[in-house]
Design a protein around this motif. Structure first.
Motif, PDB file in Angstrom:
ATOM      1  N   LEU A   3       0.736  -1.166   0.004  1.00 18.81           N
ATOM      2  CA  LEU A   3       0.000  -0.033  -0.097  1.00 18.81           C
ATOM      3  C   LEU A   3       0.943   1.275   0.026  1.00 18.81           C
ATOM      4  O   LEU A   3       1.816   1.570   0.842  1.00 18.81           O
ATOM      5  CB  LEU A   3      -1.077   0.085   1.304  1.00 18.81           C
ATOM      6  N   GLU A   4       0.748   2.001  -1.172  1.00 20.06           N
ATOM      7  CA  GLU A   4       1.511   3.340  -0.970  1.00 20.06           C
ATOM      8  C   GLU A   4       0.714   4.253  -0.669  1.00 20.06           C
ATOM      9  O   GLU A   4      -0.602   4.390  -1.195  1.00 20.06           O
ATOM     10  CB  GLU A   4       2.082   3.567  -2.571  1.00 20.06           C
ATOM     11  N   VAL A   5       1.268   5.245   0.486  1.00 22.61           N
ATOM     12  CA  VAL A   5       0.509   6.487   1.053  1.00 22.61           C
ATOM     13  C   VAL A   5       1.295   7.497   0.599  1.00 22.61           C
ATOM     14  O   VAL A   5       2.361   7.637   0.917  1.00 22.61           O
ATOM     15  CB  VAL A   5       0.421   6.138   2.658  1.00 22.61           C
ATOM     16  N   PHE A   6       0.704   8.365  -0.205  1.00 20.76           N
ATOM     17  CA  PHE A   6       1.252   9.759  -0.337  1.00 20.76           C
ATOM     18  C   PHE A   6       0.238  10.990  -0.379  1.00 20.76           C
ATOM     19  O   PHE A   6      -0.702  10.620   0.070  1.00 20.76           O
ATOM     20  CB  PHE A   6       1.412   9.478  -2.066  1.00 20.76           C
ATOM     21  N   LYS A   7       0.955  12.106  -0.463  1.00 21.93           N
ATOM     22  CA  LYS A   7       0.324  13.249  -0.062  1.00 21.93           C
ATOM     23  C   LYS A   7      -0.838  13.569  -0.738  1.00 21.93           C
ATOM     24  O   LYS A   7      -0.867  13.215  -2.162  1.00 21.93           O
ATOM     25  CB  LYS A   7       1.259  14.416  -0.349  1.00 21.93           C
ATOM     26  N   SER A   8      -2.058  14.111  -0.311  1.00 14.92           N
ATOM     27  CA  SER A   8      -2.962  14.627  -0.933  1.00 14.92           C
ATOM     28  C   SER A   8      -3.085  16.302  -0.783  1.00 14.92           C
ATOM     29  O   SER A   8      -2.104  16.850  -0.240  1.00 14.92           O
ATOM     30  CB  SER A   8      -4.271  14.110  -0.050  1.00 14.92           C
ATOM     31  N   ILE A   9      -3.926  17.036  -1.602  1.00 11.38           N
ATOM     32  CA  ILE A   9      -4.040  18.120  -1.622  1.00 11.38           C
ATOM     33  C   ILE A   9      -4.265  18.798  -0.189  1.00 11.38           C
ATOM     34  O   ILE A   9      -3.577  19.743   0.261  1.00 11.38           O
ATOM     35  CB  ILE A   9      -5.101  18.861  -2.564  1.00 11.38           C
ATOM     36  N   ASP A  10      -5.158  18.207   0.416  1.00  9.45           N
ATOM     37  CA  ASP A  10      -5.639  18.936   1.926  1.00  9.45           C
ATOM     38  C   ASP A  10      -4.546  18.401   2.834  1.00  9.45           C
ATOM     39  O   ASP A  10      -4.110  17.050   2.957  1.00  9.45           O
ATOM     40  CB  ASP A  10      -7.038  18.572   2.106  1.00  9.45           C
ATOM     41  N   ILE A  11      -4.300  19.208   3.810  1.00  8.13           N
ATOM     42  CA  ILE A  11      -3.145  18.759   4.754  1.00  8.13           C
ATOM     43  C   ILE A  11      -3.459  17.740   5.744  1.00  8.13           C
ATOM     44  O   ILE A  11      -2.679  17.185   6.075  1.00  8.13           O
ATOM     45  CB  ILE A  11      -2.587  20.058   5.497  1.00  8.13           C
ATOM     46  N   ASP A  12      -4.753  17.389   5.948  1.00  7.29           N
ATOM     47  CA  ASP A  12      -5.288  16.516   6.663  1.00  7.29           C
ATOM     48  C   ASP A  12      -5.598  15.002   6.195  1.00  7.29           C
ATOM     49  O   ASP A  12      -6.099  14.019   6.692  1.00  7.29           O
ATOM     50  CB  ASP A  12      -6.531  16.903   7.672  1.00  7.29           C
ATOM     51  N   ASN A  13      -5.131  14.868   4.963  1.00  9.41           N
ATOM     52  CA  ASN A  13      -5.695  13.786   3.774  1.00  9.41           C
ATOM     53  C   ASN A  13      -4.171  13.138   3.387  1.00  9.41           C
ATOM     54  O   ASN A  13      -3.336  13.948   3.194  1.00  9.41           O
ATOM     55  CB  ASN A  13      -6.420  14.325   2.812  1.00  9.41           C
ATOM     56  N   MET A  14      -4.190  12.129   3.099  1.00  8.84           N
ATOM     57  CA  MET A  14      -3.343  11.295   2.347  1.00  8.84           C
ATOM     58  C   MET A  14      -4.131  10.359   1.231  1.00  8.84           C
ATOM     59  O   MET A  14      -5.018  10.086   1.489  1.00  8.84           O
ATOM     60  CB  MET A  14      -2.315  10.257   3.299  1.00  8.84           C
ATOM     61  N   GLU A  15      -3.434   9.903   0.152  1.00 10.26           N
ATOM     62  CA  GLU A  15      -4.063   9.178  -0.813  1.00 10.26           C
ATOM     63  C   GLU A  15      -3.530   7.717  -0.744  1.00 10.26           C
ATOM     64  O   GLU A  15      -2.247   7.662  -0.669  1.00 10.26           O
ATOM     65  CB  GLU A  15      -3.840   9.738  -2.027  1.00 10.26           C
ATOM     66  N   THR A  16      -4.095   6.720  -1.396  1.00 14.27           N
ATOM     67  CA  THR A  16      -3.457   5.425  -1.900  1.00 14.27           C
ATOM     68  C   THR A  16      -4.077   5.557  -3.253  1.00 14.27           C
ATOM     69  O   THR A  16      -4.788   6.529  -3.868  1.00 14.27           O
ATOM     70  CB  THR A  16      -4.043   4.478  -1.073  1.00 14.27           C
ATOM     71  N   THR A  17      -4.001   4.425  -4.157  1.00 15.35           N
ATOM     72  CA  THR A  17      -4.752   4.247  -5.296  1.00 15.35           C
ATOM     73  C   THR A  17      -6.004   4.140  -5.549  1.00 15.35           C
ATOM     74  O   THR A  17      -6.677   4.761  -6.326  1.00 15.35           O
ATOM     75  CB  THR A  17      -4.189   2.811  -5.883  1.00 15.35           C
ATOM     76  N   ASN A  18      -6.604   3.669  -4.264  1.00 10.79           N
ATOM     77  CA  ASN A  18      -8.149   3.620  -4.526  1.00 10.79           C
ATOM     78  C   ASN A  18      -8.961   4.205  -3.456  1.00 10.79           C
ATOM     79  O   ASN A  18     -10.300   4.235  -3.515  1.00 10.79           O
ATOM     80  CB  ASN A  18      -8.488   1.915  -4.181  1.00 10.79           C
ATOM     81  N   PHE A  19      -8.222   4.792  -2.346  1.00  7.35           N
ATOM     82  CA  PHE A  19      -9.129   5.472  -1.366  1.00  7.35           C
ATOM     83  C   PHE A  19      -8.352   6.677  -0.850  1.00  7.35           C
ATOM     84  O   PHE A  19      -7.106   6.539  -0.874  1.00  7.35           O
ATOM     85  CB  PHE A  19      -9.700   4.592  -0.161  1.00  7.35           C
ATOM     86  N   ARG A  20      -9.046   7.548   0.030  1.00  3.32           N
ATOM     87  CA  ARG A  20      -8.293   8.647   0.800  1.00  3.32           C
ATOM     88  C   ARG A  20      -8.441   8.102   2.389  1.00  3.32           C
ATOM     89  O   ARG A  20      -9.347   7.671   2.935  1.00  3.32           O
ATOM     90  CB  ARG A  20      -9.120   9.775   0.542  1.00  3.32           C
TER      91      ARG A  20
END
Length: 144
Positions: A77-94
Motif C-alpha cells: 500500500l503506497e500512502v502519498f500526499k493529498s491536496i488537503d493537509i489532513d489527508n493522504m491518498e492511496t490508489t483506491n481511497f483517501r
C-alpha cells in the motif's frame, strides 16, 4: 525560562510589580512552542502526515458476512500526499486524519464506490478495516 521569571517576580514587592506581573504573564504565554494544527517539529514546519507517507507491505484479508476469510494475500500500500493537509491518498481511497496530533483516520472512497472504514498508524505500521457495500469487509496490516 518561565521558572526564572517567576523567581524574579517573587523578589519584587507587590506594589511595584502589578504591571510587570501582567507583562511577564503575557510573555510567558509566548514562550511555549505550540505548533498550528497539522504541523510539528522544532520550527513547526513539518507536516504531521509526513511521518505516515511511504510504502507499507503486509497482509490484506477479505471476509464475508459471516467473518469467514475469503482471501488473504501479501500486498503493498503506497500512502502519498493529498491536496488537503489532513489527508493522504492511496490508489483506491483517501485516508482522512481524524484530528491534529492523532494517528487515527477514516477511509473514504475516491472512486465513487460505497467503500468506507477506519484505521490507525502506529510508528512504522498501518492498520485499516474497510467495508464495501455492507457485504464484504477487508483488513490490512502492514509495515514500512
Amino acid at each position: 525560562m518561565l521558572f526564572s521569571i517567576f523567581g524574579v517576580m517573587l523578589q519584587i514587592k507587590y506594589n511595584s510589580s502589578k504591571c510587570l506581573f501582567l507583562l511577564l504573564l503575557i510573555l510567558s504565554s509566548c514562550v511555549k512552542n505550540e505548533c498550528p494544527d497539522w504541523y510539528e517539529g522544532n520550527n513547526c514546519t513539518t507536516e504531521e502526515r509526513e511521518k505516515y507517507l511511504g510504502n507499507y507491505v503486509g497482509t490484506f484479508t477479505v471476509y464475508d458476512n459471516d467473518d469467514a476469510i475469503i482471501s488473504e494475500e501479501t500486498s503493498s500500500l503506497e500512502v502519498f500526499k493529498s491536496i488537503d493537509i489532513d489527508n493522504m491518498e492511496t490508489t483506491n481511497f483517501r485516508l482522512e486524519l481524524i484530528s491534529s496530533g492523532s494517528p487515527l483516520f477514516s477511509v473514504i472512497s475516491t472512486t465513487g464506490s460505497n467503500l468506507f472504514g477506519d484505521g490507525a498508524f502506529n510508528g512504522i505500521s498501518i492498520f485499516y478495516n474497510i467495508n464495501y457495500n455492507d457485504t464484504v469487509r477487508a483488513t490490512f496490516y502492514g509495515t514500512r
